[in-house]
Write an enzyme that holds these catalytic residues in place. Structure first.
Site, PDB file in Angstrom:
ATOM      1  CG  ASN A  11       4.526  58.414  24.094  1.00 29.37           C
ATOM      2  OD1 ASN A  11       4.342  57.791  25.143  1.00 29.37           O
ATOM      3  ND2 ASN A  11       5.363  59.435  24.002  1.00 29.37           N
ATOM      4  CD1 TRP A  12      -1.769  55.669  24.372  1.00 31.61           C
ATOM      5  CD2 TRP A  12      -2.323  54.149  25.927  1.00 31.61           C
ATOM      6  NE1 TRP A  12      -2.758  54.873  23.854  1.00 31.61           N
ATOM      7  CE2 TRP A  12      -3.107  53.936  24.777  1.00 31.61           C
ATOM      8  CE3 TRP A  12      -2.481  53.298  27.028  1.00 31.61           C
ATOM      9  CZ2 TRP A  12      -4.056  52.909  24.702  1.00 31.61           C
ATOM     10  CZ3 TRP A  12      -3.421  52.275  26.964  1.00 31.61           C
ATOM     11  CH2 TRP A  12      -4.203  52.096  25.813  1.00 31.61           C
ATOM     12  CE  LYS A  13       3.651  62.385  25.088  1.00 26.71           C
ATOM     13  NZ  LYS A  13       3.879  63.799  24.817  1.00 26.71           N
ATOM     14  CG  HIS A  97       9.370  61.288  24.501  1.00 25.92           C
ATOM     15  ND1 HIS A  97       9.103  62.482  25.126  1.00 25.92           N
ATOM     16  CD2 HIS A  97       8.420  61.133  23.554  1.00 25.92           C
ATOM     17  CE1 HIS A  97       8.021  63.016  24.566  1.00 25.92           C
ATOM     18  NE2 HIS A  97       7.585  62.221  23.617  1.00 25.92           N
ATOM     19  CD  GLU A  99       6.600  64.297  27.118  1.00 31.54           C
ATOM     20  OE1 GLU A  99       6.309  63.153  27.464  1.00 31.54           O
ATOM     21  OE2 GLU A  99       5.896  64.976  26.337  1.00 31.54           O
ATOM     22  CD  GLU A 169       7.959  62.610  19.382  1.00 29.37           C
ATOM     23  OE1 GLU A 169       6.802  62.310  19.086  1.00 29.37           O
ATOM     24  OE2 GLU A 169       8.411  62.547  20.535  1.00 29.37           O
ATOM     25  N   GLY A 175       2.514  68.298  22.190  1.00 31.20           N
ATOM     26  CA  GLY A 175       1.443  68.621  23.119  1.00 31.20           C
ATOM     27  C   GLY A 175       1.009  70.078  23.082  1.00 31.20           C
ATOM     28  CB  SER A 215       0.519  68.878  17.657  1.00 28.74           C
ATOM     29  OG  SER A 215       0.856  69.398  18.933  1.00 28.74           O
ATOM     30  N   GLY A 236       1.022  61.329  20.574  1.00 31.14           N
ATOM     31  CA  GLY A 236       0.728  61.391  22.008  1.00 31.14           C
ATOM     32  C   GLY A 236      -0.763  61.567  22.253  1.00 31.14           C
ATOM     33  N   GLY A 237      -1.180  62.804  22.406  1.00 28.80           N
ATOM     34  CA  GLY A 237      -2.566  63.117  22.785  1.00 28.80           C
ATOM     35  C   GLY A 237      -3.618  62.409  21.941  1.00 28.80           C
TER      36      GLY A 237
HETATM   37  P1  PGA Z   1       1.660  64.881  21.052  1.00 27.77           P
HETATM   38  O1  PGA Z   1       2.916  64.058  21.645  1.00 27.77           O
HETATM   39  O2  PGA Z   1       1.124  64.085  19.892  1.00 27.77           O
HETATM   40  O3  PGA Z   1       0.678  64.952  22.196  1.00 27.77           O
HETATM   41  O4  PGA Z   1       2.173  66.205  20.634  1.00 27.77           O
HETATM   42  C1  PGA Z   1       3.827  63.422  20.792  1.00 27.77           C
HETATM   43  C2  PGA Z   1       4.917  62.750  21.592  1.00 27.77           C
HETATM   44  O5  PGA Z   1       5.361  63.301  22.606  1.00 27.77           O
HETATM   45  O6  PGA Z   1       5.365  61.636  21.234  1.00 27.77           O
END
Ligand code: PGA
Length: 256
Positions: A11-13, A97, A99, A169, A175, A215, A236-237
């Site tokens: 997930n590149w956001k 998600h 966010e 999640e 993050g 994470s 994500g990251g």
């Molecule tokens: P993260 O994000 O791996 O940077 O914690 C995961 C996500 O939000 O899908």
């Protein structure tokens, strides 16, 4: 026996312009060439889909959207439809998600409508669920995740439920560098599977992939995947660098 193929979804956001996306793809596809036993999906910003589709043509790397609207078409300025994602080469879409739930205000009802429309359109929804730190500390994580899962899948047929992926999640792990322990993640992922079984039967529950996200990195993926109900990760990251993400994908094969 568990026959679910692990899925690693990046997930590149809201990161990367098209040049950086293409450069990532050229490096990544070489690094994962010939890897078997794991499904790989990248969910880039919409603006990078065309470039990535071109780069990943003739590779097993799939594409997904990060969101879509809950109506099929019409006067919804700024929104993107399920059919548009399909047309842009997506096979899947991340829905609900945290966010989007927390920052944009998406409700369980919105996530439910999106999930249904994604399935009707032929996209595989990756439905995100997860609790805040306050909910976890109040001892309500399991109830919260069960309610979110039930709400998102309400009214779907058994056949539709089989095409859903659920991503657990925990919001406090996204993050932050703070990963849930494999035991905690397994506990909730197994609860998600039990919830699916009660909604759609044991056959569907045995087929649905349940991912962990928050994470995830090369240092913790193997341990998470050893747990019986965690079928992969939403990353994500650690999905932003080709070498790091390819390493994660490689490590996910330990399950097979
Ligand atoms: P993260 O994000 O791996 O940077 O914690 C995961 C996500 O939000 O899908």
């Amino acid at each position: 026996m568990n026959t679910r193929t692990p899925l690693i979804a990046g997930n590149w956001k809201m990161n990367k312009l098209t040049g950086a996306a293409s450069a990532f793809a050229r490096e990544f596809k070489t690094l994962v060439a010939g890897l078997m036993g794991v499904d790989v999906l990248i969910c880039p910003p919409f603006t990078c889909l065309a470039a990535l589709r071109e780069e990943f043509r003739d590779t097993p790397v799939g594409l997904g959207g990060q969101n879509m609207f809950y109506e099929p078409d019409g006067a919804y300025t700024g929104e993107v439809s399920a059919e548009m994602l399909l047309d842009a080469g997506c096979a899947a879409v991340i829905l609900g998600h945290s966010e989007r739930r927390e920052i944009i205000g998406e409700t369980d009802e919105i996530v439910r409508r999106k999930t249904r429309l994604a399935l009707q359109t032929g996209l595989r929804p990756i439905v995100c669920v997860g609790e805040t730190l306050a909910v976890r500390e109040a001892g309500r994580a399991a109830v919260h995740v069960r309610d979110q899962t039930e709400s998102a899948l309400a009214g779907l047929s058994g056949e539709e439920v089989r095409r859903v992926t659920v991503a657990y999640e925990p919001i406090w792990a996204i993050g932050t560098g703070r990963t849930a322990t494999a035991a905690d993640a397994q506990e909730i992922c197994s609860l998600i599977r039990a919830t699916i079984a009660s909604l759609a039967g044991g056959g569907a529950a045995a087929e649905v992939r349940v991912l962990y996200g928050g994470s995830v990195k090369a240092a913790n993926i193997a341990e998470l995947l050893q747990a019986g109900d965690i079928d992969g990760a939403l990353v994500g990251g650690a999905s932003l660098q080709a070498a790091e993400f390819a390493e994660l994908v490689r490590l996910a094969r330990v399950r097979t």
